[in-house]
Scaffold this active site. Structure first.
Site, PDB file in Angstrom:
ATOM      1  N   GLU A  40       0.823  -1.219   0.000  1.00 56.93           N
ATOM      2  CA  GLU A  40       0.000   0.000   0.000  1.00 56.93           C
ATOM      3  C   GLU A  40       0.853   1.264   0.000  1.00 56.93           C
ATOM      4  O   GLU A  40       0.474   2.261  -0.599  1.00 56.93           O
ATOM      5  CB  GLU A  40      -0.974  -0.009   1.192  1.00 56.93           C
ATOM      6  CG  GLU A  40      -2.052  -1.079   1.093  1.00 56.93           C
ATOM      7  CD  GLU A  40      -2.823  -1.043  -0.223  1.00 56.93           C
ATOM      8  OE1 GLU A  40      -2.935   0.047  -0.831  1.00 56.93           O
ATOM      9  OE2 GLU A  40      -3.296  -2.096  -0.675  1.00 56.93           O
ATOM     10  N   TYR A 121      -6.412   7.706   3.620  1.00 55.72           N
ATOM     11  CA  TYR A 121      -6.742   6.639   2.671  1.00 55.72           C
ATOM     12  C   TYR A 121      -6.032   5.332   3.044  1.00 55.72           C
ATOM     13  O   TYR A 121      -6.654   4.274   3.171  1.00 55.72           O
ATOM     14  CB  TYR A 121      -6.364   7.089   1.253  1.00 55.72           C
ATOM     15  CG  TYR A 121      -6.235   5.952   0.282  1.00 55.72           C
ATOM     16  CD1 TYR A 121      -7.362   5.409  -0.306  1.00 55.72           C
ATOM     17  CD2 TYR A 121      -4.984   5.390  -0.007  1.00 55.72           C
ATOM     18  CE1 TYR A 121      -7.251   4.334  -1.180  1.00 55.72           C
ATOM     19  CE2 TYR A 121      -4.864   4.327  -0.870  1.00 55.72           C
ATOM     20  CZ  TYR A 121      -5.999   3.794  -1.459  1.00 55.72           C
ATOM     21  OH  TYR A 121      -5.895   2.739  -2.291  1.00 55.72           O
ATOM     22  N   ASP A 139     -10.110   6.667  -3.198  1.00 49.68           N
ATOM     23  CA  ASP A 139      -8.982   7.084  -4.031  1.00 49.68           C
ATOM     24  C   ASP A 139      -9.574   7.673  -5.313  1.00 49.68           C
ATOM     25  O   ASP A 139     -10.800   7.810  -5.432  1.00 49.68           O
ATOM     26  CB  ASP A 139      -8.005   5.923  -4.300  1.00 49.68           C
ATOM     27  CG  ASP A 139      -8.602   4.854  -5.202  1.00 49.68           C
ATOM     28  OD1 ASP A 139      -9.821   4.900  -5.466  1.00 49.68           O
ATOM     29  OD2 ASP A 139      -7.854   3.970  -5.661  1.00 49.68           O
TER      30      ASP A 139
END
Ligand code: SF4
Length: 376
Positions: A40, A121, A139
């Site tokens: 990520e 996020y 996103d």
């Protein structure tokens, strides 16, 4: 008034579509939170196709939190080569040290968000994938999908619009598989609800999608555009100093607002496109020593988000300041100057930027000499 299927009723269809159609990406095969964290962070500003070429190699070199925490930051940056935005590598390294010291992983989005480089996020996504928390993510892909799904009339960057999109994303999350639901929404954005070519016939969200079902609406008109941020222009002067095959580089501070932590040619910011003598004085103040610069050979433009850097580059000569008793020649930069000479092979392993290559090209220093590996 259109009668559409509610988001909660689409959870199953969304997950079934994801199970059937998702791309086979290496970070989707693991349940190891460390492997998910690495992926990520890599995916924050780099396309998944590029991450796929680096991900396994990075994990082979640093297979767990402890291995990453114990490694010197320079070796982490070297393994990050090709992904760009090296600040992420340094943040990941700091995160590994924090987690290794604690001996435990975060248990919620709020705890993930306390770690360096983990924003709203990423923390929500990590919590949904690693902790089973029903934390929705937004996103760019999800913003586009849900703006079309709701036929949202406000730009997604506006706070009220954002809250609405997040609430809808939350309604689409299956509490039993929140991580997969989040990934499924992102995957719909990548594969089906594409920017210019939404394939509504293949979309698991179609039964609830307002833009698709409203005869007068074109899904491609969403999300609506927000006001554009004014661009900021910054003037810089860059000195290209060579000594035989070697090039003089400067390690930029880790908190610089551009090229942070990267090795780059000595560069100063000027009020405007000042001439070379002013630039030489500014270089002396910034890096020490005595600088002599030719007239700039070219103007290089480098855009970073909303900033345009106008870089005048010139061949230059530099003599470090030395006390008379020192007689090591000009090879060794003054102590604390953060300048260093590098040969071509050495530069290949450094965190640099695409601006280094562009600048060398502009003054006629061939890219193949030295060969430089660079990020964006
Ligand atoms: S139905 Fe079409 S516009 Fe609506 S979310 Fe799916 S692909 Fe996007």
């Amino acid at each position: 008034m259109l009668q559409l299927v509610e988001p909660e009723q689409l959870r199953g269809a969304l997950l079934a579509w994801f199970d059937r159609c998702r791309r086979d990406l290496p970070w989707r095969r693991t349940r190891d939170p460390y492997g998910i964290l690495v992926a990520e962070i890599m995916l924050q500003q780099t396309r998944s196709e590029v991450v796929a070429t680096r991900y396994r190699g990075f994990l082979e070199r640093f297979p767990d939190v402890d291995a990453l925490a114990e490694a010197p930051v320079e070796s982490v940056e070297a393994a990050w080569s090709g992904l760009g935005y090296y600040r992420r590598a340094r943040n990941l390294h700091r995160t590994a040290r924090i987690l290794a010291e604690r001996g435990a992983l975060p248990a919620s989005a709020a705890e993930w968000a306390e770690l360096p480089g983990v924003g709203a996020y990423t923390s929500a996504l990590l919590a949904s994938r690693c902790c089973g928390e029903s934390s929705p993510v937004l996103d760019g892909n999800v913003e586009r999908v849900l703006s079309r799904f709701l036929a949202a009339t406000q730009a997604p960057r506006r706070a009220a619009a954002r809250r609405n999109l997040l609430a809808t994303a939350a309604r689409l999350l299956d509490p039993g598989r929140p991580g997969d639901s989040n990934q499924a929404l992102m995957e719909v954005g990548s594969l089906v609800c594409r920017r210019g070519r939404p394939d509504c016939g293949a979309c698991p969200l179609a039964p609830g999608c307002r833009a698709f079902h409203s005869p007068r609406l074109d899904p491609r008109a969403f999300p609506v555009a927000g006001p554009r941020r004014a661009r900021e222009v910054r003037h810089c002067f860059t000195a290209v100093v060579r000594q035989g095959e070697d090039l003089l580089l400067h390690r930029r501070p880790g908190d610089a607002d551009w090229l942070a932590g990267r090795w780059h040619l000595p560069t100063v910011e000027l009020a405007s496109g000042d001439e070379s003598t002013r630039a030489a004085e500014a270089l002396g103040r910034e890096f020490g020593g005595c600088w002599e610069c030719d007239e700039p050979a070219a103007l290089v433009r480098h855009a970073v988000t909303y900033r345009d850097f106008l870089v005048r580059a010139a061949i230059a000569r530099w003599r470090p300041e030395r006390r008379p008793e020192e007689s090591t020649g000009d090879r060794v930069p003054a102590e604390g100057s953060a300048l260093a000479w590098f040969g071509r092979e050495e530069i290949e392993g450094l965190p640099t930027s695409s601006l280094l290559r562009k600048t060398l090209d502009s003054v006629g220093v061939n890219c193949a000499d030295p060969p430089i590996h660079s990020g964006p």
